[in-house]
Design an enzyme around this catalytic site. Structure first.
Site, mmCIF file in Angstrom:
data_model
loop_
_atom_site.group_PDB
_atom_site.id
_atom_site.type_symbol
_atom_site.label_atom_id
_atom_site.label_comp_id
_atom_site.label_asym_id
_atom_site.label_seq_id
_atom_site.Cartn_x
_atom_site.Cartn_y
_atom_site.Cartn_z
ATOM 1 N N ALA A 149 26.473 100.229 46.483
ATOM 2 C CA ALA A 149 27.277 100.296 47.836
ATOM 3 C C ALA A 149 28.246 101.274 47.462
ATOM 4 O O ALA A 149 28.497 101.681 46.297
ATOM 5 C CB ALA A 149 28.146 99.026 47.681
ATOM 6 N N GLY A 191 23.762 97.613 44.978
ATOM 7 C CA GLY A 191 23.199 97.489 46.306
ATOM 8 C C GLY A 191 21.816 98.225 46.595
ATOM 9 O O GLY A 191 20.989 97.810 47.467
ATOM 10 N N GLU A 228 27.436 96.127 38.756
ATOM 11 C CA GLU A 228 28.677 95.543 39.332
ATOM 12 C C GLU A 228 29.769 95.065 38.233
ATOM 13 O O GLU A 228 30.984 95.486 38.607
ATOM 14 C CB GLU A 228 28.608 94.731 40.481
ATOM 15 N N GLU A 288 19.422 95.918 45.365
ATOM 16 C CA GLU A 288 19.469 94.486 46.215
ATOM 17 C C GLU A 288 18.562 95.103 47.551
ATOM 18 O O GLU A 288 17.758 94.105 47.984
ATOM 19 C CB GLU A 288 20.816 94.247 46.494
HETATM 20 N N1 CAA Z 1 29.187 104.997 45.677
HETATM 21 C C1 CAA Z 1 29.743 106.256 46.026
HETATM 22 N N2 CAA Z 1 29.408 107.216 45.410
HETATM 23 C C2 CAA Z 1 28.776 107.338 44.567
HETATM 24 C C3 CAA Z 1 27.825 106.171 43.892
HETATM 25 C C4 CAA Z 1 28.345 105.034 44.562
HETATM 26 N N3 CAA Z 1 27.743 103.781 44.320
HETATM 27 N N4 CAA Z 1 26.909 106.665 43.052
HETATM 28 C C5 CAA Z 1 26.865 107.882 42.974
HETATM 29 N N5 CAA Z 1 28.070 108.376 43.765
HETATM 30 C C6 CAA Z 1 28.296 109.696 44.133
HETATM 31 C C7 CAA Z 1 29.400 110.414 42.620
HETATM 32 O O1 CAA Z 1 30.864 109.951 43.005
HETATM 33 C C8 CAA Z 1 28.762 111.681 42.809
HETATM 34 O O2 CAA Z 1 29.681 112.117 44.017
HETATM 35 P P1 CAA Z 1 30.555 113.651 43.697
HETATM 36 O O3 CAA Z 1 29.502 114.891 43.379
HETATM 37 O O4 CAA Z 1 31.219 113.876 44.916
HETATM 38 O O5 CAA Z 1 31.480 113.518 42.526
HETATM 39 C C9 CAA Z 1 27.623 111.781 43.066
HETATM 40 O O6 CAA Z 1 27.296 110.698 43.827
HETATM 41 C C10 CAA Z 1 26.542 112.032 41.927
HETATM 42 O O7 CAA Z 1 26.705 111.014 41.247
HETATM 43 P P2 CAA Z 1 27.318 111.552 39.698
HETATM 44 O O8 CAA Z 1 27.882 112.745 39.438
HETATM 45 O O9 CAA Z 1 27.811 110.219 39.063
HETATM 46 O O10 CAA Z 1 25.914 111.563 39.059
HETATM 47 P P3 CAA Z 1 25.303 111.178 37.530
HETATM 48 O O11 CAA Z 1 23.990 111.715 37.511
HETATM 49 O O12 CAA Z 1 26.173 111.647 36.644
HETATM 50 O O13 CAA Z 1 25.304 109.553 37.474
HETATM 51 C C11 CAA Z 1 24.837 107.245 38.196
HETATM 52 C C12 CAA Z 1 24.267 108.904 38.377
HETATM 53 C C13 CAA Z 1 24.519 106.729 36.606
HETATM 54 C C14 CAA Z 1 23.886 106.535 39.121
HETATM 55 C C15 CAA Z 1 26.153 107.172 38.555
HETATM 56 O O14 CAA Z 1 26.452 108.156 39.910
HETATM 57 C C16 CAA Z 1 26.698 105.909 38.825
HETATM 58 O O15 CAA Z 1 26.908 105.144 37.957
HETATM 59 N N6 CAA Z 1 26.693 105.533 40.245
HETATM 60 C C17 CAA Z 1 27.420 104.212 40.365
HETATM 61 C C18 CAA Z 1 26.430 102.888 40.206
HETATM 62 C C19 CAA Z 1 27.058 101.748 40.640
HETATM 63 O O16 CAA Z 1 27.898 101.454 39.932
HETATM 64 N N7 CAA Z 1 26.525 101.124 41.598
HETATM 65 C C20 CAA Z 1 26.920 99.581 41.984
HETATM 66 C C21 CAA Z 1 27.900 99.779 43.014
HETATM 67 S S1 CAA Z 1 28.774 98.252 43.540
HETATM 68 C C22 CAA Z 1 27.619 97.463 44.482
HETATM 69 O O17 CAA Z 1 26.459 98.040 44.876
HETATM 70 C C23 CAA Z 1 28.008 96.175 45.159
HETATM 71 C C24 CAA Z 1 27.187 95.428 45.792
HETATM 72 O O18 CAA Z 1 26.213 94.789 45.451
HETATM 73 C C25 CAA Z 1 27.344 95.245 47.313
#
Ligand code: CAA
Length: 257
Positions: A63, A108, A131, A111
């Site tokens: 998400a 998400g 999460e 999921e």
């Molecule tokens: N939401 C919004 N933006 C996201 C994102 C997310 N879940 N995941 C990645 N992005 C964005 C980053 O902010 C970044 O944007 P910018 O270039 O503008 O800075 C871009 O995508 C590239 O990401 P990274 O620079 O972080 O890439 P990386 O290769 O260094 O890392 C990753 C990759 C390990 C996947 C890392 O992006 C990450 O940890 N992302 C979040 C994963 C996460 O926590 N997901 C769970 C979300 S909560 C959820 O999903 C709740 C639910 O069940 C409803």
């Protein structure tokens, strides 16, 4: 440009999450675009299978965290409900759905993959429910659908530690059906879709539904559902054609009637 691209390759529809700059993070707009594409597919009687993938290096990284930042509790609940509505519609599509997980399937994203009938993963894929690292919990079905695939203890380990797992481990625990080289992933998923498309669509739809509904009920009810559905498919022209074609040693021509 749509956040979710939809294209047809023969009888197989390919949906692609197309927000690669944000690793296909699922914000409201992307969820609504996905819902629209799913509704179109539900109305399209020529589509026989759906493959879902992500553009760029992620399937979906979860998400949208930036969008969740300012959410109040009621807004978060509504966001969770939206995700459930969309993923629920995907889950009950009459045609089979295959997630072709090309990269990150986190939160998400994992999921979403679990809302498809099965998952093929690229060797580069990583799965996880991170999460708790954000002080939140899964909100689009991760506390329930994941456990059904991998068992409740394994799902708890993923949800409660937040640690991601590589594709090979996802295969070992039964989260994915196959791990494929990245350049073969999509072709193999589309080919599975084509195999499905060559069968009788009514039998496919009924088998999918009985298997889905049968998971949630007492085994005796599941057995009764199967018996009724087995009788039902005998009312179709496709079963006459399928059985006759076998006995006449020729390929069947199914018409979906
Ligand atoms: N939401 C919004 N933006 C996201 C994102 C997310 N879940 N995941 C990645 N992005 C964005 C980053 O902010 C970044 O944007 P910018 O270039 O503008 O800075 C871009 O995508 C590239 O990401 P990274 O620079 O972080 O890439 P990386 O290769 O260094 O890392 C990753 C990759 C390990 C996947 C890392 O992006 C990450 O940890 N992302 C979040 C994963 C996460 O926590 N997901 C769970 C979300 S909560 C959820 O999903 C709740 C639910 O069940 C409803």
């Amino acid at each position: 440009m749509s956040l979710v691209r939809s294209e047809r390759r023969g009888a197989v529809a390919l949906l692609t999450l197309d927000r690669a700059d944000a690793l296909n993070a699922l914000d409201r707009a992307t969820l609504l675009a996905l819902e629209e594409r799913i509704a179109e597919l539900a109305r399209d009687e020529w589509v026989r299978a759906v493959v879902l993938t992500g553009a760029g290096r992620a399937f979906a990284a979860g998400a949208d965290i930036a969008q969740m930042r300012g959410m109040t509790p009621p807004e978060a609940e509504a966001f969770s409900r939206l995700g459930h509505r969309v993923f629920g519609a995907l889950e009950v599509l009459r045609v089979p759905t295959i997630a072709a997980v090309n990269g990150y399937a986190l939160g998400g994203g994992c999921e979403l993959a679990c809302s498809c009938d099965w998952i093929y993963a690229s060797e580069k894929a990583r799965f996880g429910q991170p999460e708790v690292n954000l002080g939140i919990i899964p909100g689009f079905g991760g506390t329930s659908r994941l456990a059904r695939r991998v068992g409740v203890a394994m799902a708890k380990e993923m949800v409660l530690t937040g640690a991601p797992i590589p594709a090979e481990e996802a295969l070992r625990i039964g989260l994915v059906n196959r791990v494929l080289p990245p350049d073969e992933l999509l072709a193999r998923a589309m080919s599975a879709g084509e195999t499905i498309a060559s069968k009788g669509p009514l039998a496919i739809a009924i088998a999918k539904r009985v298997m889905q509904e049968g998971q949630d009920v007492d085994p005796r009810v599941a057995h009764a559902l199967e018996q009724q559905a087995f009788g039902l498919v005998f009312a179709t022209e496709d079963r006459s054609e399928g059985i006759t074609a076998f006995l006449e040693k020729r390929d069947p021509v199914f018409k979906g009637r």
